[in-house]
Design a protein around this motif. Structure first.
Motif, PDB file in Angstrom:
ATOM      1  N   PHE A  77       3.799  10.105   3.936  1.00 60.30           N
ATOM      2  CA  PHE A  77       3.354   9.117   2.972  1.00 60.30           C
ATOM      3  C   PHE A  77       3.527   7.711   3.544  1.00 60.30           C
ATOM      4  O   PHE A  77       4.638   7.200   3.614  1.00 60.30           O
ATOM      5  N   PRO A  78       2.438   7.051   4.011  1.00 61.39           N
ATOM      6  CA  PRO A  78       2.575   5.729   4.620  1.00 61.39           C
ATOM      7  C   PRO A  78       2.814   4.631   3.585  1.00 61.39           C
ATOM      8  O   PRO A  78       2.286   4.686   2.479  1.00 61.39           O
TER       9      PRO A  78
ATOM     10  N   CYS B 214       0.869  -1.174   0.000  1.00 61.32           N
ATOM     11  CA  CYS B 214       0.000   0.000   0.000  1.00 61.32           C
ATOM     12  C   CYS B 214       0.907   1.226   0.000  1.00 61.32           C
ATOM     13  O   CYS B 214       1.652   1.436   0.961  1.00 61.32           O
ATOM     14  N   LEU B 215       0.835   1.999  -1.056  1.00 59.25           N
ATOM     15  CA  LEU B 215       1.637   3.223  -1.168  1.00 59.25           C
ATOM     16  C   LEU B 215       0.727   4.423  -0.937  1.00 59.25           C
ATOM     17  O   LEU B 215       0.007   4.849  -1.837  1.00 59.25           O
ATOM     18  N   GLY B 216       0.722   4.927   0.274  1.00 57.53           N
ATOM     19  CA  GLY B 216      -0.064   6.122   0.581  1.00 57.53           C
ATOM     20  C   GLY B 216      -1.555   5.882   0.673  1.00 57.53           C
ATOM     21  O   GLY B 216      -2.334   6.823   0.636  1.00 57.53           O
TER      22      GLY B 216
ATOM     23  N   GLU C 130       0.537  -7.495  15.165  1.00 62.00           N
ATOM     24  CA  GLU C 130       0.862  -8.332  16.325  1.00 62.00           C
ATOM     25  C   GLU C 130       1.616  -9.591  15.926  1.00 62.00           C
ATOM     26  O   GLU C 130       2.517 -10.040  16.629  1.00 62.00           O
ATOM     27  N   LYS C 131       1.261 -10.175  14.782  1.00 64.12           N
ATOM     28  CA  LYS C 131       1.922 -11.389  14.307  1.00 64.12           C
ATOM     29  C   LYS C 131       3.250 -11.084  13.604  1.00 64.12           C
ATOM     30  O   LYS C 131       3.978 -12.001  13.240  1.00 64.12           O
ATOM     31  N   GLY C 132       3.542  -9.795  13.386  1.00 67.17           N
ATOM     32  CA  GLY C 132       4.789  -9.397  12.753  1.00 67.17           C
ATOM     33  C   GLY C 132       4.843  -9.627  11.251  1.00 67.17           C
ATOM     34  O   GLY C 132       5.928  -9.684  10.669  1.00 67.17           O
ATOM     35  N   VAL C 133       3.669  -9.729  10.610  1.00 65.53           N
ATOM     36  CA  VAL C 133       3.663  -9.997   9.168  1.00 65.53           C
ATOM     37  C   VAL C 133       3.384  -8.750   8.318  1.00 65.53           C
ATOM     38  O   VAL C 133       3.557  -8.782   7.107  1.00 65.53           O
ATOM     39  N   LEU C 134       2.963  -7.673   8.954  1.00 66.72           N
ATOM     40  CA  LEU C 134       2.729  -6.413   8.245  1.00 66.72           C
ATOM     41  C   LEU C 134       3.860  -5.457   8.560  1.00 66.72           C
ATOM     42  O   LEU C 134       4.109  -5.130   9.721  1.00 66.72           O
ATOM     43  N   LYS C 135       4.547  -5.026   7.525  1.00 63.12           N
ATOM     44  CA  LYS C 135       5.654  -4.085   7.686  1.00 63.12           C
ATOM     45  C   LYS C 135       5.134  -2.684   7.382  1.00 63.12           C
ATOM     46  O   LYS C 135       4.383  -2.482   6.428  1.00 63.12           O
ATOM     47  N   GLN C 136       5.549  -1.707   8.201  1.00 63.52           N
ATOM     48  CA  GLN C 136       5.105  -0.327   8.032  1.00 63.52           C
ATOM     49  C   GLN C 136       6.298   0.609   7.959  1.00 63.52           C
ATOM     50  O   GLN C 136       7.278   0.421   8.679  1.00 63.52           O
ATOM     51  N   SER C 137       6.171   1.602   7.107  1.00 60.39           N
ATOM     52  CA  SER C 137       7.192   2.636   6.999  1.00 60.39           C
ATOM     53  C   SER C 137       6.500   3.889   6.478  1.00 60.39           C
ATOM     54  O   SER C 137       5.297   3.898   6.254  1.00 60.39           O
ATOM     55  N   GLU C 138       7.263   4.914   6.297  1.00 60.14           N
ATOM     56  CA  GLU C 138       6.708   6.132   5.697  1.00 60.14           C
ATOM     57  C   GLU C 138       7.837   6.965   5.100  1.00 60.14           C
ATOM     58  O   GLU C 138       8.989   6.859   5.499  1.00 60.14           O
ATOM     59  N   ILE C 139       7.443   7.747   4.144  1.00 61.35           N
ATOM     60  CA  ILE C 139       8.323   8.759   3.564  1.00 61.35           C
ATOM     61  C   ILE C 139       7.612  10.076   3.815  1.00 61.35           C
ATOM     62  O   ILE C 139       6.591  10.365   3.184  1.00 61.35           O
ATOM     63  N   GLY C 140       8.095  10.840   4.780  1.00 60.41           N
ATOM     64  CA  GLY C 140       7.370  12.044   5.204  1.00 60.41           C
ATOM     65  C   GLY C 140       6.039  11.631   5.789  1.00 60.41           C
ATOM     66  O   GLY C 140       5.966  10.808   6.701  1.00 60.41           O
TER      67      GLY C 140
ATOM     68  N   LEU D 195       2.811   0.335   3.512  1.00 58.89           N
ATOM     69  CA  LEU D 195       2.525  -0.918   4.202  1.00 58.89           C
ATOM     70  C   LEU D 195       2.861  -2.062   3.250  1.00 58.89           C
ATOM     71  O   LEU D 195       2.624  -1.958   2.045  1.00 58.89           O
ATOM     72  N   ALA D 196       3.407  -3.152   3.775  1.00 59.98           N
ATOM     73  CA  ALA D 196       3.720  -4.310   2.939  1.00 59.98           C
ATOM     74  C   ALA D 196       3.446  -5.593   3.713  1.00 59.98           C
ATOM     75  O   ALA D 196       3.749  -5.696   4.901  1.00 59.98           O
ATOM     76  N   ILE D 197       2.866  -6.570   2.999  1.00 56.52           N
ATOM     77  CA  ILE D 197       2.564  -7.868   3.589  1.00 56.52           C
ATOM     78  C   ILE D 197       2.623  -8.915   2.481  1.00 56.52           C
ATOM     79  O   ILE D 197       2.267  -8.640   1.333  1.00 56.52           O
ATOM     80  N   ALA D 198       3.074 -10.110   2.812  1.00 59.24           N
ATOM     81  CA  ALA D 198       3.063 -11.214   1.859  1.00 59.24           C
ATOM     82  C   ALA D 198       1.616 -11.672   1.654  1.00 59.24           C
ATOM     83  O   ALA D 198       0.820 -11.716   2.599  1.00 59.24           O
ATOM     84  N   ALA D 199       1.270 -12.010   0.419  1.00 58.19           N
ATOM     85  CA  ALA D 199      -0.104 -12.405   0.089  1.00 58.19           C
ATOM     86  C   ALA D 199      -0.575 -13.586   0.930  1.00 58.19           C
ATOM     87  O   ALA D 199      -1.714 -13.599   1.407  1.00 58.19           O
TER      88      ALA D 199
END
Length: 190
Positions: free
Chosen positions: A159-160, A80-82, A147-157, A162-166
């Protein structure tokens, strides 16, 4: 995606613009990128697995033999980009595979054009029941994924990202649906 058939429009693989934003439209027009023939949920692909994605079923939107299943089998990353986690269309693959009760099949028909050649097709889409609060609501899904540690989150400014394996998305959403049939929609909150 173009949603052409849902608007009673024909779908032209080369000419119909993306309905989901500038990023997808620019990518679609990039050299070396090919678009699938799906009249509602077309995708633009590039890379070594392109043929497998392009050959996905166009008779269904989210079920077996669609590119959503291919994403899961290849354990592709969903990014998810933004945009909100509620915007992840892959959730409808999970819902259809679990035969949830708040969606049903609707048939859409029309013509698709590929390189100027017309084909008449029908596709079934697992659409939501609007008599209940069936809009996506993924706060619980997001929380459990974190909680399970499978969703990674970051941001650029601001701009959120999110990344997760299908497969992780599929597994967590499946667990939630098995416990609570409305776990992925607003009806859960009522």
């Amino acid at each position: 995606f173009s949603y052409s058939f849902t608007k009673k429009e024909n779908f032209d693989r080369e000419m119909t613009p993306s309905d989901v934003g500038l990023f997808s439209e620019r990518f679609r027009k990039t050299d070396g990128v090919e678009r699938s023939r799906h009249p509602i949920f077309s995708i633009a692909v590039r890379g070594k697995d392109r043929k497998e994605f392009l050959d996905s079923s166009i008779e269904d939107c989210f079920g077996s033999e669609t590119y959503f299943e291919t994403l899961r089998k290849k354990n592709a990353k969903i990014v998810c980009l933004g945009c909100s986690f509620d915007r992840v269309t892959f959730v409808h693959h999970v819902e259809q595979m679990h035969k949830i009760s708040y969606r049903y099949f609707k048939i859409f028909s029309g013509s698709i054009f590929v390189n100027g050649k017309e084909s008449k097709v029908q596709t079934q889409c697992f659409v939501r029941d609007t008599t209940i609060a069936s809009e996506c609501e993924h706060n619980l899904l997001k929380q459990v994924c974190i909680e399970k540690g499978v969703l990674k989150q970051s941001e650029i400014g601001r701009f959120p990202i999110l990344a997760i394996a299908a497969q992780d998305f599929f597994n967590v959403a499946s667990e939630l649906l098995e416990r609570q049939p409305y776990a992925l929609i607003k009806q859960r909150l009522l």
